[in-house]
Design a protein around this motif. Sequence first.
Motif, PDB file in Angstrom:
ATOM      1  N   TYR A  40     -46.481 -21.720  44.061  1.00 34.70           N
ATOM      2  CA  TYR A  40     -46.094 -22.042  42.683  1.00 34.70           C
ATOM      3  C   TYR A  40     -46.007 -20.758  41.853  1.00 34.70           C
ATOM      4  O   TYR A  40     -45.117 -20.606  41.007  1.00 34.70           O
ATOM      5  CB  TYR A  40     -47.113 -22.978  42.032  1.00 34.70           C
ATOM      6  N   ILE A  41     -46.955 -19.854  42.111  1.00 38.15           N
ATOM      7  CA  ILE A  41     -46.962 -18.572  41.402  1.00 38.15           C
ATOM      8  C   ILE A  41     -45.764 -17.722  41.822  1.00 38.15           C
ATOM      9  O   ILE A  41     -45.116 -17.077  40.982  1.00 38.15           O
ATOM     10  CB  ILE A  41     -48.284 -17.829  41.667  1.00 38.15           C
ATOM     11  N   ALA A  42     -45.451 -17.711  43.112  1.00 34.13           N
ATOM     12  CA  ALA A  42     -44.290 -16.950  43.595  1.00 34.13           C
ATOM     13  C   ALA A  42     -43.011 -17.426  42.911  1.00 34.13           C
ATOM     14  O   ALA A  42     -42.140 -16.612  42.563  1.00 34.13           O
ATOM     15  CB  ALA A  42     -44.172 -17.079  45.116  1.00 34.13           C
ATOM     16  N   LEU A  43     -42.879 -18.737  42.714  1.00 33.16           N
ATOM     17  CA  LEU A  43     -41.700 -19.271  42.035  1.00 33.16           C
ATOM     18  C   LEU A  43     -41.653 -18.837  40.568  1.00 33.16           C
ATOM     19  O   LEU A  43     -40.591 -18.465  40.057  1.00 33.16           O
ATOM     20  CB  LEU A  43     -41.696 -20.794  42.125  1.00 33.16           C
ATOM     21  N   ALA A  44     -42.797 -18.898  39.885  1.00 31.02           N
ATOM     22  CA  ALA A  44     -42.843 -18.437  38.495  1.00 31.02           C
ATOM     23  C   ALA A  44     -42.533 -16.943  38.424  1.00 31.02           C
ATOM     24  O   ALA A  44     -41.843 -16.485  37.497  1.00 31.02           O
ATOM     25  CB  ALA A  44     -44.214 -18.728  37.889  1.00 31.02           C
ATOM     26  N   PHE A  45     -43.012 -16.189  39.402  1.00 27.62           N
ATOM     27  CA  PHE A  45     -42.747 -14.749  39.458  1.00 27.62           C
ATOM     28  C   PHE A  45     -41.252 -14.494  39.673  1.00 27.62           C
ATOM     29  O   PHE A  45     -40.656 -13.631  39.014  1.00 27.62           O
ATOM     30  CB  PHE A  45     -43.573 -14.130  40.581  1.00 27.62           C
ATOM     31  N   ALA A  46     -40.645 -15.256  40.590  1.00 25.88           N
ATOM     32  CA  ALA A  46     -39.215 -15.097  40.865  1.00 25.88           C
ATOM     33  C   ALA A  46     -38.373 -15.430  39.644  1.00 25.88           C
ATOM     34  O   ALA A  46     -37.325 -14.816  39.405  1.00 25.88           O
ATOM     35  CB  ALA A  46     -38.807 -15.982  42.043  1.00 25.88           C
ATOM     36  N   GLU A  47     -38.825 -16.385  38.855  1.00 22.60           N
ATOM     37  CA  GLU A  47     -38.101 -16.779  37.645  1.00 22.60           C
ATOM     38  C   GLU A  47     -38.217 -15.706  36.562  1.00 22.60           C
ATOM     39  O   GLU A  47     -37.243 -15.398  35.870  1.00 22.60           O
ATOM     40  CB  GLU A  47     -38.660 -18.105  37.134  1.00 22.60           C
TER      41      GLU A  47
END
Length: 265
Positions: free
Chosen positions: A100-107
């Motif tokens: 979930y954090i990786a997705l927020a980071f990618a965004e």
Amino acid sequence: MENKFIAVDGGGKFSYKEQGTGKTVVLLHGFCGSSAYWDELLPLLPNGYRWVLPDLRGHGQSGAPAGEYSMEAFAGDLAQQLKGLDSGPAIVLGHSLGGYIALAFAERYPEMLSGFGLIHSTGFPDTDAGKEGRLKGSATIEEQGLPAFIEGLVPKLFAPDHLQSMPEAVARTIQIGNNTDPQAAIRTLQGMRSRPDRNDVLSSTKVPVLLVAGAHDQIIPVERTFTVSGSQITQRLIETSGHMSMLEAPETLMEAIESFLATVY
């Protein structure tokens, strides 16, 4: 491997492990875990990469700052850490909460990524039942203490057969979980409960993505991990694993990661 520490604005000192030199690859652990989740992978990590294994805020040996524990806050922590480590663009691979954090980071920080991956994670938000479960988890921690919550959580993380065949791994996971700051655990449950749908991040990203699912995952079913396909998406199913392939099938997980890295670099 000894833990190192790095200061993050407003967050105190954050703990991490580091191994090797080269292009940076970050491994983010899951909820009520720590960098110790990856211990079985350490001897398998290939040379030629700089492996960075953080303890998330309130987890492991990292500080537990006040404030929200949203996925965006965790991503901001990681951005500061990578800038402090002068890492350059990195590959960020996240397990469960780490995904979930990786997705927020990618965004939020696409310029800091060479690629990213979800390991037993999903781009979907919580279901209504999942949101209710987060509230019940918070209540358990408040009323009965963190150990009672961890005792209820950990058996669900493993494939049913592995509860009997891997008792040391189960016990170790409970031990790691009990090192989480209780209030940080409650705030992280709130953060996961309020996270948005980020499947659009998966479908629109311009960098390679690795999706790893366990055939016996009782937390995140395969179909909630394999939500997108395309030329930039690599899907890997681990047939023998539940939610914890880094402990249940470390060699298979490492092979999936290593082959993914070869496609990125």
